[in-house]
Design an enzyme around this catalytic site. Structure first.
Site, PDB file in Angstrom:
ATOM      1  N   HIS A  32       0.827  -1.211   0.000  1.00  0.00           N
ATOM      2  CA  HIS A  32       0.000   0.000   0.000  1.00  0.00           C
ATOM      3  C   HIS A  32       0.865   1.268   0.000  1.00  0.00           C
ATOM      4  O   HIS A  32       0.418   2.326   0.456  1.00  0.00           O
ATOM      5  CB  HIS A  32      -0.983   0.011   1.181  1.00  0.00           C
ATOM      6  CG  HIS A  32      -2.052  -1.033   1.038  1.00  0.00           C
ATOM      7  ND1 HIS A  32      -3.186  -0.836   0.286  1.00  0.00           N
ATOM      8  CD2 HIS A  32      -2.130  -2.312   1.505  1.00  0.00           C
ATOM      9  CE1 HIS A  32      -3.940  -1.929   0.325  1.00  0.00           C
ATOM     10  NE2 HIS A  32      -3.303  -2.838   1.047  1.00  0.00           N
ATOM     11  N   THR A  33       2.070   1.130  -0.466  1.00  0.00           N
ATOM     12  CA  THR A  33       2.953   2.286  -0.585  1.00  0.00           C
ATOM     13  C   THR A  33       2.951   2.824  -2.009  1.00  0.00           C
ATOM     14  O   THR A  33       3.283   3.984  -2.225  1.00  0.00           O
ATOM     15  CB  THR A  33       4.397   1.903  -0.225  1.00  0.00           C
ATOM     16  OG1 THR A  33       4.685   0.655  -0.848  1.00  0.00           O
ATOM     17  CG2 THR A  33       4.583   1.761   1.267  1.00  0.00           C
ATOM     18  N   SER A  65     -11.933 -17.742 -22.877  1.00  0.00           N
ATOM     19  CA  SER A  65     -11.215 -18.030 -21.631  1.00  0.00           C
ATOM     20  C   SER A  65     -11.361 -19.509 -21.311  1.00  0.00           C
ATOM     21  O   SER A  65     -12.482 -19.999 -21.110  1.00  0.00           O
ATOM     22  CB  SER A  65     -11.802 -17.196 -20.484  1.00  0.00           C
ATOM     23  OG  SER A  65     -11.463 -17.811 -19.253  1.00  0.00           O
ATOM     24  N   LEU A 121      -2.155 -12.554  -5.668  1.00  0.00           N
ATOM     25  CA  LEU A 121      -0.963 -12.749  -6.502  1.00  0.00           C
ATOM     26  C   LEU A 121      -1.088 -12.041  -7.849  1.00  0.00           C
ATOM     27  O   LEU A 121      -0.318 -12.294  -8.769  1.00  0.00           O
ATOM     28  CB  LEU A 121      -0.710 -14.242  -6.717  1.00  0.00           C
ATOM     29  CG  LEU A 121      -0.493 -15.045  -5.428  1.00  0.00           C
ATOM     30  CD1 LEU A 121      -0.327 -16.520  -5.732  1.00  0.00           C
ATOM     31  CD2 LEU A 121       0.734 -14.522  -4.708  1.00  0.00           C
ATOM     32  N   SER A 124      -4.985 -10.524 -12.180  1.00  0.00           N
ATOM     33  CA  SER A 124      -5.509  -9.525 -13.123  1.00  0.00           C
ATOM     34  C   SER A 124      -4.373  -8.741 -13.784  1.00  0.00           C
ATOM     35  O   SER A 124      -4.414  -8.481 -14.984  1.00  0.00           O
ATOM     36  CB  SER A 124      -6.514  -8.591 -12.447  1.00  0.00           C
ATOM     37  OG  SER A 124      -5.903  -7.861 -11.420  1.00  0.00           O
ATOM     38  N   ASP A 168       1.717  -3.969  -9.270  1.00  0.00           N
ATOM     39  CA  ASP A 168       1.452  -5.299  -9.832  1.00  0.00           C
ATOM     40  C   ASP A 168       1.805  -5.355 -11.314  1.00  0.00           C
ATOM     41  O   ASP A 168       2.451  -6.279 -11.793  1.00  0.00           O
ATOM     42  CB  ASP A 168      -0.028  -5.674  -9.656  1.00  0.00           C
ATOM     43  CG  ASP A 168      -0.455  -5.593  -8.208  1.00  0.00           C
ATOM     44  OD1 ASP A 168       0.412  -5.456  -7.330  1.00  0.00           O
ATOM     45  OD2 ASP A 168      -1.672  -5.654  -7.961  1.00  0.00           O
TER      46      ASP A 168
HETATM   47  C1  GLA Z   1      -2.937  -4.397  -4.802  1.00  0.00           C
HETATM   48  C2  GLA Z   1      -2.777  -3.234  -5.768  1.00  0.00           C
HETATM   49  C3  GLA Z   1      -1.348  -2.688  -5.759  1.00  0.00           C
HETATM   50  C4  GLA Z   1      -0.880  -2.404  -4.342  1.00  0.00           C
HETATM   51  C5  GLA Z   1      -1.170  -3.593  -3.426  1.00  0.00           C
HETATM   52  C6  GLA Z   1      -0.855  -3.309  -1.993  1.00  0.00           C
HETATM   53  O1  GLA Z   1      -2.183  -5.502  -5.225  1.00  0.00           O
HETATM   54  O2  GLA Z   1      -3.102  -3.633  -7.073  1.00  0.00           O
HETATM   55  O3  GLA Z   1      -1.258  -1.546  -6.569  1.00  0.00           O
HETATM   56  O4  GLA Z   1      -1.442  -1.233  -3.848  1.00  0.00           O
HETATM   57  O5  GLA Z   1      -2.510  -4.007  -3.502  1.00  0.00           O
HETATM   58  O6  GLA Z   1       0.499  -3.082  -1.823  1.00  0.00           O
END
Ligand code: GLA
Length: 380
Positions: A32-33, A65, A121, A124, A168
């Site tokens: 969450h950074t 899919s 993980l 998406s 991600d």
């Molecule tokens: C999800 C979001 C990311 C990130 C994480 C927490 O995976 O897609 O952008 O914020 O949560 O670190």
């Protein structure tokens, strides 16, 4: 998976297309950074999405899919958005490519994945990155890798309702076998860190818990952080993102913002520093410190950011009790996995006990995924 995709593609569309793949991700620390302009420390893993794709000479996408056993056809204009969630990811990537000046025309595709869904993980991001990378390659758009990651991120924002950060999609596009990547989400500077901990292993324990309202809760966390940053900015105009703020600056506005926002911000400011501490510790080979930081992150995510749950707290506590070096909830939270840094000699006992005690308590077994850091988006 490859053979299945090729067989289905042949049956549905005839002549073969090209194969592309991308990966899910883990994150060692820095949760969450990303949307707060801080650091993250992810890596791509050995499970992901694979797609066969071929231009079909129309303005329609025809997509199948394998995992959902579902066929969807959609056009490429804004009003053509499909209803199925999985198809919206592909549609979003097409639209976001076009918005960046790229060319996209109709294509046929069959795809499948082996990233566990809802485990945190980033299945998406793997899907978005596979198509962002593939369409760029097929249509020769020459979009750079950061913009490919942003195409995935904007797809989440504009077509899936999740105001996620860049981590991600970044990991999924930039991932490299054997390396974690530290990314400064504000400047987008990044550095590969070869990750081969001697005497330790990383393993994920999947609680198999999925929370329905995860995306609205996620967006709410983000709003709290922005609110705290805005309050601090009044005193310190240099604060663009919450990660720019010093802890004492947060204290100055404590009475001006809701207590909930204060706690969220307290977690984030601590977490930004923990990523840097972990990188330093890794360079010294000091895995005890890495692990201790992971426990601190778990505490923050559970008690201040409130994105853990009973099952994940249980797994974390058990890890601590068994002297596992580091353990924490990974990814967005609200269910999913813990990531654990475990000494080789403790590994088998830990897994055995985690499965046994979790199953006794919650009535279903957790799943175990050993972490293998792998390559991100690529043509096969
Ligand atoms: C999800 C979001 C990311 C990130 C994480 C927490 O995976 O897609 O952008 O914020 O949560 O670190």
């Amino acid at each position: 998976m490859k053979a299945k995709i090729q067989e289905k593609f042949q049956t549905l569309f005839g002549e073969a297309g090209d194969l592309y793949a991308s990966a899910g991700r883990i994150n060692l620390i820095g949760e969450h950074t990303d949307y707060n302009g801080g650091y993250v420390f992810p890596g791509a893993i050995d499970c992901g999405i694979m797609a066969e794709i071929k231009v079909n000479g129309t303005q329609k996408v025809r997509a199948y899919s394998i995992d959902f056993d579902e066929f969807v056809e959609f056009g490429l204009q804004e009003e053509d958005a499909p209803g199925q969630q999985w198809a919206r990811y592909i549609f979003g990537v097409c639209r976001e490519t076009v918005k960046r000046g790229g060319k996209v025309e109709g294509f046929d595709t069959v795809f499948a994945g082996d990233v566990p869904l809802g485990a945190g993980l980033s299945s998406s991001a793997a899907l978005e990155s596979t198509f962002a990378f593939a369409l760029n390659d097929i249509f020769g758009n020459g979009i750079d890798k950061f913009d490919l990651a942003k195409i995935g991120q904007s797809t989440e924002h504009n077509y899936c309702g999740v105001k996620c950060g860049i981590m991600d999609q970044f990991a999924s596009i930039f991932g490299k076998a054997g390396s974690l990547i530290r990314l400064n989400c504000k400047t987008l500077e990044y550095k590969y860190f070869p990750f081969k901990p001697e005497g330790y292993r990383l393993v994920l324990v999947d609680s198999c818990v999925k929370h329905e309202l995860a995306s609205s809760a996620y967006n709410k966390r983000r709003a709290s952080c922005e609110n705290a940053a805005a309050a601090i900015r009044k005193n310190h105009p240099e604060v663009e993102f919450l990660s720019d703020a010093k802890r004492v600056w947060l204290d100055e506005v404590r009475t001006e913002i809701p207590e909930e926002d204060f706690l969220r911000a307290e977690y984030v400011i601590g977490e930004v520093q923990r990523v840097l501490d972990v990188c330093d510790a890794l360079e010294r080979g000091d895995y005890e410190t890495v692990g201790e930081m992971m426990y601190q992150t778990h505490f923050g995510m559970s008690k201040l950011y409130e994105v853990s749950c009973e099952e994940l707290d249980f797994l974390n506590k058990l890890a601590r009790k068994m002297d596992v070096t580091g353990s924490r909830v990974m990814g967005g939270g609200f269910g999913g996995c813990t990531i654990n840094l475990v000494k080789d000699e403790l590994y088998d006992t830990f897994i055995e006990e985690a499965v046994k005690q979790f199953t006794e308590k919650f009535g279903h077994a957790p799943k175990i995924y050993p972490v293998v850091i792998s390559d991100g988006a690529r043509k096969l």
